[in-house]
Design an enzyme around this catalytic site. Structure first.
Site, PDB file in Angstrom:
ATOM      1  N   ASP A 232       0.699  -1.112  -0.132  1.00 58.32           N
ATOM      2  CA  ASP A 232       0.136  -0.022  -0.022  1.00 58.32           C
ATOM      3  C   ASP A 232       0.791   1.344  -0.233  1.00 58.32           C
ATOM      4  OD1 ASP A 232      -2.295  -1.693   0.220  1.00 58.32           O
ATOM      5  OD2 ASP A 232      -2.394  -1.584   2.226  1.00 58.32           O
TER       6      ASP A 232
ATOM      7  N   LYS B 212       1.923   2.584  -5.171  1.00 54.08           N
ATOM      8  CA  LYS B 212       2.597   1.869  -6.342  1.00 54.08           C
ATOM      9  C   LYS B 212       1.430   2.040  -7.517  1.00 54.08           C
ATOM     10  CE  LYS B 212       2.618  -2.224  -4.223  1.00 54.08           C
ATOM     11  NZ  LYS B 212       2.024  -1.981  -3.072  1.00 54.08           N
TER      12      LYS B 212
ATOM     13  N   GLY C 162      -4.595  -4.262  -3.725  1.00 54.76           N
ATOM     14  CA  GLY C 162      -5.667  -3.333  -4.084  1.00 54.76           C
ATOM     15  C   GLY C 162      -4.912  -2.155  -4.443  1.00 54.76           C
ATOM     16  N   HIS C 163      -4.930  -1.935  -5.865  1.00 55.77           N
ATOM     17  CA  HIS C 163      -3.958  -0.665  -6.277  1.00 55.77           C
ATOM     18  C   HIS C 163      -4.938   0.422  -6.509  1.00 55.77           C
ATOM     19  CE1 HIS C 163      -0.367  -3.509  -7.071  1.00 55.77           C
ATOM     20  NE2 HIS C 163      -0.636  -3.795  -6.011  1.00 55.77           N
TER      21      HIS C 163
ATOM     22  N   GLN D 200       2.002  -5.981  -3.189  1.00 57.31           N
ATOM     23  CA  GLN D 200       2.493  -6.135  -1.769  1.00 57.31           C
ATOM     24  C   GLN D 200       3.858  -5.535  -1.397  1.00 57.31           C
ATOM     25  OE1 GLN D 200       1.467  -9.378  -3.219  1.00 57.31           O
ATOM     26  NE2 GLN D 200      -0.520  -8.555  -2.794  1.00 57.31           N
TER      27      GLN D 200
END
Ligand code: GDP
Ligand code: IMO
Ligand code: MG
Length: 423
Positions: free
Chosen positions: A13, A16, A40-41, A224
């Site tokens: 988080d 990225k 989750g991006h 990650q």
């Protein structure tokens, strides 16, 4: 620099997705190479927020190709849902701009049940996984009993292999006292997902090698972060893949000597979702950030644990990833902090160390040694160029760069694409 690997330098988080989206302009292809829909991006463009889980964060750009590589674990119905929701938002997803590796492994409902069951059984030592079945799916891959995309797109083979897996896993679920999984239901859901995904499935290794031969520029999107890496992270409080830069090569089939640059992304402070060591954790900083509406997980919605910037971790991330350049995100999160703490070393059992230990029990004994840096105490979110940064913010960035041992080239002061400052 044609081919760049972008990775997270902390516990995930780091922002990225935002930086990938920003850099996609200069690239032809964006490749995801590990992880699954545990990621989750977030990408914000013109005020619209997109959260991507399996889809590479370059997908918003027209004319760019996105690749889901062999190292990724794919939950087919969940990927179909993601493709459909992007299409609903007017984003084009076709077999021209999305390729999925035929060697990527599949995640099944029994992986999700096992993930939850195993984590709950750990009690006080639980990892706090995303419950997406990631660990059990990579477990099957390592045990050489997994099913892959190439199986999914061959209906007869898939039906036979799935039956074996469902029977095998139902026996385990029964022993755990969990409800059994219906073969018919899984077969039907996965077959329809398979039909929809079929046009995207290719040998992406050959595609990427041809692309490199033709001078295409590739951006590898890490999921990650370094300290969630299965080898280099705070094991066992990690995910089940290699999140470090090297994972981009094994997860795509592109060899190391074809990589030109490694870009590390880190927040101006630190966050972590889930359990495990976090030396610089600070509940009052967390409270301040949560009150600002920030630092809630993009995948599970969980409040992220927050802490000060940790240069011991940053230094190690530079080392194991070979970070050439750094992007610092969320600098604006510290706008109102008068005196900012930065962890420059740990004290463990009376010794001072500059690099982190290996075992989680040692990590838990690490006490941060801080230095204080005066805050800039003004909002940064309106800035649009590096030169506009106040001196005190520049000094902070410069200090982080020196402590970690790599130059900072990008600074982010807000979630939107335009809130990105290039040095
Ligand atoms: P990722 O998993 O590394 O892509 O990061 P996430 O998207 O899970 O979490 C990063 C969060 O920070 C998201 O909500 C982003 O929109 C947000 N974000 C990224 N960069 C910045 C920044 O510079 N400032 C602010 N305020 N938010 C940012
Ligand atoms: P992105 O790509 C932050 C964490 C989970 C848990 C541990 C193991 O958005 O940075 P898993 O479900 O992978 O078995 O969970 O890893 N985790 C993440 N934390 N960002 C992520 O992805 C994460 N993916 C997994 O919270 O602690
Ligand atoms: Mg995330």
């Amino acid at each position: 620099m044609a081919n760049t690997i972008l990775i997270g330098m902390q516990w995930g988080d780091e922002g990225k997705g935002k930086i990938i989206d920003y850099l996609t302009e200069q690239k032809d292809i964006v490749v995801r190479s590990q992880g699954g829909n545990n990621a989750g991006h977030t990408v914000v463009e013109k005020g619209v927020k997109y959260v991507l889980h399996l889809m590479p964060s370059g997908i918003l750009h027209k004319g760019k190709v996105c690749v889901i590589g062999n190292g990724v674990v794919i939950d087919p119905p969940s990927l179909v849902k993601e493709i459909n929701s992007l299409r609903d938002l007017g984003i084009e997803v076709t077999s021209e701009n999305l390729l999925i590796s035929d060697a990527a492994h599949l995640v099944f409902p029994y992986h999700r049940v096992l993930d939850q069951h195993r984590d709950a059984a750990k009690g006080g030592n639980r990892i706090g996984t995303t419950k997406r079945g990631i660990g059990p799916a990579y477990g099957d891959k390592a045990a050489r009993t997994g099913l892959r995309m190439s199986d999914l797109v061959q209906p007869e083979i898939f039906a036979k292999k799935l039956l074996v897996k469902i029977e095998e896993n139902n026996a385990i679920l029964r022993a755990y006292g969990e409800a059994e999984i219906s073969y018919g239901e899984v077969l039907s859901a996965y077959r329809s997902a398979g039909d929809l995904l079929m046009p995207f499935v290719k040998n992406t290794v050959i595609y990427l090698h041809d692309a490199i031969k033709n001078g295409k520029r590739i951006l590898f999107e890490g999921a990650q972060g370094t300290f969630l890496d299965i080898d280099f992270g705070t094991y066992p409080f990690v995910t089940s893949s290699n999140t470090v830069a090297a994972g981009a090569c094994t997860g795509s089939g592109v060899p190391p000597h074809r990589i030109d640059k490694v870009l590390g992304v880190m927040k101006a402070y630190t966050t972590r979702v889930g359990e495990g060591p976090f030396p610089t954790e600070d509940s009052s900083l967390g409270q301040m950030l949560h009150e600002m509406g920030r630092e809630f997980g993009a995948t599970t919605g969980r409040a992220r644990r927050c802490g000060w910037f940790d240069a011991v971790a940053g230094r190690y991330a530079v080392l194991v990833n070979g970070v050439d350049e750094i992007a610092v995100t969320n600098l604006d999160g510290l706008d109102s902090v008068k005196s900012i703490r930065v962890c420059i070393a740990y004290e463990i059992d009376g010794r001072r160390v500059e690099l982190p230990p290996t075992s989680a029990s040692e990590w838990l004994r690490c006490k941060p040694i801080y230095e204080e840096i005066e805050g800039w105490a003004e909002p940064l979110d309106g800035l649009r160029s590096f030169d506009e940064l106040p001196d005190k913010a520049c000094k902070y960035i410069d200090r982080l760069s020196r402590l970690c041992g790599a130059p900072v080239r990008i600074v982010s002061v807000g979630p939107d694409r335009i809130q990105t400052l290039l040095k």
